[in-house]
Design a protein around this motif. Sequence first.
Motif, PDB file in Angstrom:
ATOM      1  N   GLY A   8       0.817  -1.209   0.000  1.00 23.83           N
ATOM      2  CA  GLY A   8       0.000   0.000   0.000  1.00 23.83           C
ATOM      3  C   GLY A   8       0.851   1.258   0.000  1.00 23.83           C
ATOM      4  O   GLY A   8       0.539   2.236  -0.698  1.00 23.83           O
ATOM      5  N   LEU A   9       1.929   1.251   0.758  1.00 28.43           N
ATOM      6  CA  LEU A   9       2.840   2.397   0.773  1.00 28.43           C
ATOM      7  C   LEU A   9       3.534   2.578  -0.576  1.00 28.43           C
ATOM      8  O   LEU A   9       3.752   3.702  -1.026  1.00 28.43           O
ATOM      9  CB  LEU A   9       3.872   2.250   1.889  1.00 28.43           C
ATOM     10  CG  LEU A   9       3.320   2.415   3.313  1.00 28.43           C
ATOM     11  CD1 LEU A   9       4.387   2.038   4.336  1.00 28.43           C
ATOM     12  CD2 LEU A   9       2.839   3.839   3.535  1.00 28.43           C
ATOM     13  N   ALA A  13       3.439   5.820  -2.987  1.00 23.11           N
ATOM     14  CA  ALA A  13       4.651   6.401  -3.582  1.00 23.11           C
ATOM     15  C   ALA A  13       4.481   6.578  -5.090  1.00 23.11           C
ATOM     16  O   ALA A  13       4.895   7.607  -5.646  1.00 23.11           O
ATOM     17  CB  ALA A  13       5.859   5.528  -3.275  1.00 23.11           C
ATOM     18  N   CYS A  14       3.855   5.610  -5.744  1.00 23.01           N
ATOM     19  CA  CYS A  14       3.616   5.728  -7.191  1.00 23.01           C
ATOM     20  C   CYS A  14       2.760   6.947  -7.508  1.00 23.01           C
ATOM     21  O   CYS A  14       3.063   7.712  -8.427  1.00 23.01           O
ATOM     22  CB  CYS A  14       2.945   4.466  -7.729  1.00 23.01           C
ATOM     23  SG  CYS A  14       4.007   3.031  -7.793  1.00 23.01           S
ATOM     24  N   TYR A  15       1.672   7.134  -6.749  1.00 27.53           N
ATOM     25  CA  TYR A  15       0.800   8.296  -6.955  1.00 27.53           C
ATOM     26  C   TYR A  15       1.550   9.604  -6.736  1.00 27.53           C
ATOM     27  O   TYR A  15       1.447  10.536  -7.528  1.00 27.53           O
ATOM     28  CB  TYR A  15      -0.384   8.274  -5.985  1.00 27.53           C
ATOM     29  CG  TYR A  15      -1.469   7.295  -6.303  1.00 27.53           C
ATOM     30  CD1 TYR A  15      -1.934   7.117  -7.589  1.00 27.53           C
ATOM     31  CD2 TYR A  15      -2.066   6.562  -5.284  1.00 27.53           C
ATOM     32  CE1 TYR A  15      -2.959   6.232  -7.866  1.00 27.53           C
ATOM     33  CE2 TYR A  15      -3.101   5.676  -5.550  1.00 27.53           C
ATOM     34  CZ  TYR A  15      -3.540   5.512  -6.847  1.00 27.53           C
ATOM     35  OH  TYR A  15      -4.553   4.647  -7.116  1.00 27.53           O
ATOM     36  N   ILE A  39      -1.714   3.346 -12.545  1.00 32.14           N
ATOM     37  CA  ILE A  39      -2.231   1.972 -12.500  1.00 32.14           C
ATOM     38  C   ILE A  39      -1.512   1.178 -11.420  1.00 32.14           C
ATOM     39  O   ILE A  39      -2.137   0.454 -10.640  1.00 32.14           O
ATOM     40  CB  ILE A  39      -2.103   1.298 -13.874  1.00 32.14           C
ATOM     41  CG1 ILE A  39      -3.089   1.940 -14.855  1.00 32.14           C
ATOM     42  CG2 ILE A  39      -2.330  -0.203 -13.773  1.00 32.14           C
ATOM     43  CD1 ILE A  39      -2.878   1.532 -16.303  1.00 32.14           C
ATOM     44  N   SER A  40      -0.197   1.322 -11.350  1.00 34.48           N
ATOM     45  CA  SER A  40       0.577   0.608 -10.318  1.00 34.48           C
ATOM     46  C   SER A  40       0.151   1.044  -8.923  1.00 34.48           C
ATOM     47  O   SER A  40      -0.039   0.207  -8.034  1.00 34.48           O
ATOM     48  CB  SER A  40       2.075   0.878 -10.499  1.00 34.48           C
ATOM     49  OG  SER A  40       2.508   0.404 -11.735  1.00 34.48           O
ATOM     50  N   GLY A  41      -0.014   2.345  -8.743  1.00 34.35           N
ATOM     51  CA  GLY A  41      -0.451   2.857  -7.445  1.00 34.35           C
ATOM     52  C   GLY A  41      -1.811   2.308  -7.060  1.00 34.35           C
ATOM     53  O   GLY A  41      -2.033   1.895  -5.922  1.00 34.35           O
ATOM     54  N   SER A  48      -3.628  -3.755  -0.918  1.00 33.88           N
ATOM     55  CA  SER A  48      -3.608  -3.402   0.499  1.00 33.88           C
ATOM     56  C   SER A  48      -5.025  -3.433   1.080  1.00 33.88           C
ATOM     57  O   SER A  48      -5.237  -3.910   2.194  1.00 33.88           O
ATOM     58  CB  SER A  48      -2.981  -2.016   0.674  1.00 33.88           C
ATOM     59  OG  SER A  48      -2.952  -1.647   2.024  1.00 33.88           O
ATOM     60  N   LEU A  49      -5.985  -2.938   0.315  1.00 33.00           N
ATOM     61  CA  LEU A  49      -7.372  -2.928   0.782  1.00 33.00           C
ATOM     62  C   LEU A  49      -7.964  -4.328   0.882  1.00 33.00           C
ATOM     63  O   LEU A  49      -8.930  -4.540   1.615  1.00 33.00           O
ATOM     64  CB  LEU A  49      -8.235  -2.080  -0.155  1.00 33.00           C
ATOM     65  CG  LEU A  49      -8.059  -0.577  -0.032  1.00 33.00           C
ATOM     66  CD1 LEU A  49      -8.777   0.126  -1.166  1.00 33.00           C
ATOM     67  CD2 LEU A  49      -8.570  -0.093   1.320  1.00 33.00           C
ATOM     68  N   SER A  50      -7.389  -5.288   0.168  1.00 32.48           N
ATOM     69  CA  SER A  50      -7.899  -6.659   0.258  1.00 32.48           C
ATOM     70  C   SER A  50      -7.633  -7.263   1.642  1.00 32.48           C
ATOM     71  O   SER A  50      -8.254  -8.242   2.015  1.00 32.48           O
ATOM     72  CB  SER A  50      -7.277  -7.537  -0.833  1.00 32.48           C
ATOM     73  OG  SER A  50      -5.922  -7.825  -0.546  1.00 32.48           O
ATOM     74  N   HIS A  51      -6.738  -6.646   2.391  1.00 33.30           N
ATOM     75  CA  HIS A  51      -6.438  -7.124   3.736  1.00 33.30           C
ATOM     76  C   HIS A  51      -7.100  -6.274   4.820  1.00 33.30           C
ATOM     77  O   HIS A  51      -7.478  -6.790   5.858  1.00 33.30           O
ATOM     78  CB  HIS A  51      -4.925  -7.163   3.957  1.00 33.30           C
ATOM     79  CG  HIS A  51      -4.266  -8.253   3.181  1.00 33.30           C
ATOM     80  ND1 HIS A  51      -3.992  -8.140   1.834  1.00 33.30           N
ATOM     81  CD2 HIS A  51      -3.857  -9.480   3.538  1.00 33.30           C
ATOM     82  CE1 HIS A  51      -3.434  -9.262   1.423  1.00 33.30           C
ATOM     83  NE2 HIS A  51      -3.336 -10.092   2.430  1.00 33.30           N
TER      84      HIS A  51
END
Length: 80
Positions: A8-9, A13-15, A39-41, A48-51
């Motif tokens: 998620g971090l 960072a990508c964004y 897209i990567s972000g 991350s949200l799946s957890h």
Amino acid sequence: MGIHVLVGLLGTACYVIAYALVQLKKLRMDANSYAYLNISGCLCSLYSLSHDFNLAAFVSQAFWLLFTLVGMRANRRALS
């Protein structure tokens, strides 16, 4: 800190990198690399949200991904 938090971090960072490069005029918004960073972000954030699910964040990320893909398609059509 779990792997899903680190992923998620990485997405964040990508964004931030994509936004910073556009603001610094090092990258154009219609560049493929800008779209790929977004897209990567998004994918990292969705993982991350799946957890640690949060509906509002999920909806935001889903639309971000959708609009990025639509924009990429529009750019490809404009170039052909």
